[in-house]
Design an enzyme around this catalytic site. Structure first.
Site, mmCIF file in Angstrom:
data_model
loop_
_atom_site.group_PDB
_atom_site.id
_atom_site.type_symbol
_atom_site.label_atom_id
_atom_site.label_comp_id
_atom_site.label_asym_id
_atom_site.label_seq_id
_atom_site.Cartn_x
_atom_site.Cartn_y
_atom_site.Cartn_z
ATOM 1 C CG HIS A 197 -2.114 -0.952 1.024
ATOM 2 N ND1 HIS A 197 -1.807 -2.162 1.501
ATOM 3 C CD2 HIS A 197 -3.425 -0.766 0.597
ATOM 4 C CE1 HIS A 197 -3.096 -2.883 1.320
ATOM 5 N NE2 HIS A 197 -4.093 -1.998 0.856
ATOM 6 C CE LYS A 222 -3.747 -0.602 4.870
ATOM 7 N NZ LYS A 222 -5.008 -0.209 5.403
#
EC number: 1.17.1.8
Lengths: 275, 275, 275, 275
Positions: A164, A168
């Site tokens: 990600h 995040k």
């Protein structure tokens, strides 16, 4: 119920990121009819929801009174559907209201406790009203998870890599943990060791979830949201990978739910149940 | 020195896994001539080295006396080369012997201490004899590492994933650690955080090497030997990946070294120095 | 010239997709100062360029007269830079005007003919003014191409896969063709056949570019822009991959060019020349 | 039939590449018992099949008379199984013989015509004897194909990339064609165009199979056998990939078939039918 009339749709949380995507997706279809848009953010009150969503004027103002809009959804030939992407603290009441009005909820809002979910299930049961509560609307991810469960019958070795963007904060991702739990729930101990392992740098081998499944979390700018489940056996590797590039990827799942919820008479949890 | 005569080659450790590959690779070439094969394992003594290597008879028996073979390598028009894939405890003496005979060593044996390496460098220097000590003969891996160093000038974010069969006990792999160290040695701190990170399952974010580079080690049957260096920046990902499927991949590097060592007058460490 | 004063920057084509990204990127930096924004689209005339770009008001209106803005760029202590993302039919004049005013052009507009490019090079040379003409601002892609050229010295086998969204009409992509041409330009014939090949379904083996390099073009919704160069040799595969997720990925290259062009005295073509 | 007695196994084609793998796989198990090895290649006649397979002496000589060995397989408490990896011209007779003796065939030999296959099916039916004819023993590949069929219900866009070593002459691979046919057989036209496509270099877009599925074939030394099925939809990509590194990967499928065929009373074609 005739299949020729479009399904009346109410979007609750219409000005939020997911709500706007739903407005764009529903407003372009002939088998659905947007009848109302609700958002409790006062900034958007009275604005045309199409303008807010960025798909041009739809002549539907955003209001903050859900009940008045639920009434609208009951005045068409076919039963209406409420799509809810709001807040954990209001979703329970929203769903009860919708069911009370005979409008079927499709709920993307997270945060319902097990007790409240159970309570809503009983309420929907009594009213014989369909209701979908869906933590992840990505059809692709559900297909991946189902294919992984299928593969786990034949492969004893598996690891998960999820990648990600570096905004995040948490690692591993909730979806990767859920995938690992689905595999672990099958009552199998994965990855029996064949040598005495030596992790010379702590963490190199990843984090352990469920019954001995390793998850590796990569965080880099430029990544979006990706998950890879890698199965290994003597002489072969079988990899399942899902890449998400924007929120629009959830709309196919939302539209599927709008069409399916009208055929249900009770609460169903999870997209995998209706695929 | 004329380029038309083939280079006489001696293989020390000829019955080992790497030695056999070298025998196969050298015996098929016209610019090299296999003149002798040495192995201290008594099991193979006297056997035809071509038969042992699996490439058909070469009429060269495996012997255990290196010196007698080094003599053979000095009787051709051009200077000979000794390829050494033996044991840490004998390699120092082997290299000294070769240099003493004017035969140039190409050393794949690991385990030479810094002191012994320094000592051999001085010995080669005095004798004006080329000598190559090469921890990794994979040209592809060296190219990957060089490209990674080049990319690190422009990317501040990088992670490494290495994937190996589950017979490999240690994690991370030595090559992944070396790659991370090469990037770290450039005096840069990688992967500045942009959020407060939360690792909910220990190890998920990988192991830290050098100046903030994460390495993730995947171990599965069916994998062979793979390394991925992933650079990220706003809106883009740049990935370098190397996959090895068998030992034959090192032979291009070994042959390159045999040809290059004859042009050197001193000890050189690492394949990257001669690419 | 002192390095402490920020570089004055003019953006031509400021309301276009790339122009807006440049506005956002430049306006947040302390070593650059946005002094003017030009766009010939009358729709945006007079609007605040920051509002148009989506980064909040910058108190710089979009105008349509380049020359008046070039004057502004010459009134600071350090020489100014014009970033041009406009149209093929106007770019030649824009660049001549900028050089005439002593403002250094960084040109992302494509479509300059070889003759006009040559003419601009002479013009810049006479004026001793730096000028950068850059067909692709992606640093990651240039690094990939340089690493591929480096690898091609050691690998004889290579294929290219490029993957784009299915809105992209042409196949192969211009960047993939350029990558293949860079490799072919090295005077080597790639991919010597080792068997008699049989393509049972036409096109399966991909399209041929340059000296026997295969390009495969994949077009799917959900893809963005991706390129993979795969080198193969006995026992190993070396893969270089670049993934682009949005236009912001070009900004690192644009900013690098703004800083570098002030150190040049002539026209330079291609980002690879200044990396 | 008691599950405690090991299954007697005859290997026909025992000295071939696949046959040797079967010998190695079966001889190490407690629920199977190797009772005979047949090969018509005179070079191996009389040799110990374990020595030929490279797993040490098994005291079972390779013979060339199948019938005598089938007799052996009928003298145990449980019914025997014949694994056949021989030649297209003999396989029909082998299977008939086995069924006649009450030995259940597991057939990996390809080349049976539809007529002969139909004939064998009737023969097995009459004898109420299980028989498995398996064109591809890779469990991982069958799982991939099943997951692809499942995904094709929800994705309208798909392409296939298959990558093999450059000794493979034909492109595309038979397995990739079969995967495309399985998807096409579902009565769907894939990859509706959203722009007017322009293939500037013939073949770049790949070869067309079935109802508009593109296959891309990559051939490089260093590759082994790999297949990727890539599904795309708005905002997401779902990829299924299978990598094979050596023939041992088929053994899990062969062993599964040996165990399953004893529970069947008729001929079954394809591994997917018994997973």
């Amino acid at each position: 119920m005739t299949t020729e009339s479009p399904i009346p749709v109410v979007v609750n949380g219409a000005a939020g990121k997911m709500g706007r995507e739903v407005i764009k997706a529903v407003s372009g279809l002939s088998d659905m009819m947007l009848v109302g848009a609700v958002d409790r953010n006062p900034q958007y009150r009275g604005q045309d929801v199409g303008e807010v969503a960025g798909c041009g004027p739809l002549e539907i103002p955003i209001v903050d009174d859900l009940q008045s809009i639920l009434v609208l959804a009951t005045q068409e030939k076919v039963q209406g559907v409420m799509v809810d992407f709001t807040h954990p603290d209001g979703v329970y009441e929203n769903v009860r209201s919708a069911i009370a009005y005979g409008v079927r909820p499709v709920v993307g809002t997270t945060g319902l406790t097990t007790e409240k979910l159970q309570d809503l299930a009983e309420f929907a049961e009594k009213a014989s009203t369909g209701c979908l509560v869906i933590p992840n609307f990505s059809i692709g991810m559900v297909l991946l998870q189902q294919a992984a469960v299928q593969a786990s019958q034949y492969f004893d070795h598996v690891e998960i890599i999820e990648l990600h963007h570096n905004q995040k904060a948490d690692a591993p991702s909730g979806t990767a943990i859920k995938t690992a739990q689905m595999l672990s729930g099958l009552g199998k101990t994965y990855n029996p060791a064949s040598v005495v392992e030596k992790e010379t740098i702590p963490g190199a081998k990843g984090g352990l979830v469920g019954d001995n499944i390793r998850i590796h979390s990569v965080r880099l700018p430029g990544l979006i949201a990706h998950q890879e489940v890698i199965f290994g056996a003597q002489g072969e590797i079988y990899t399942l990978r899902h890449d998400t590039s924007d929120r629009s990827c959830y709309m196919a799942g939302v539209l599927l739910c709008i069409r399916k919820v009208t055929q249900l008479q009770s609460l169903v949890y999870g997209l995998e149940k209706i695929l």
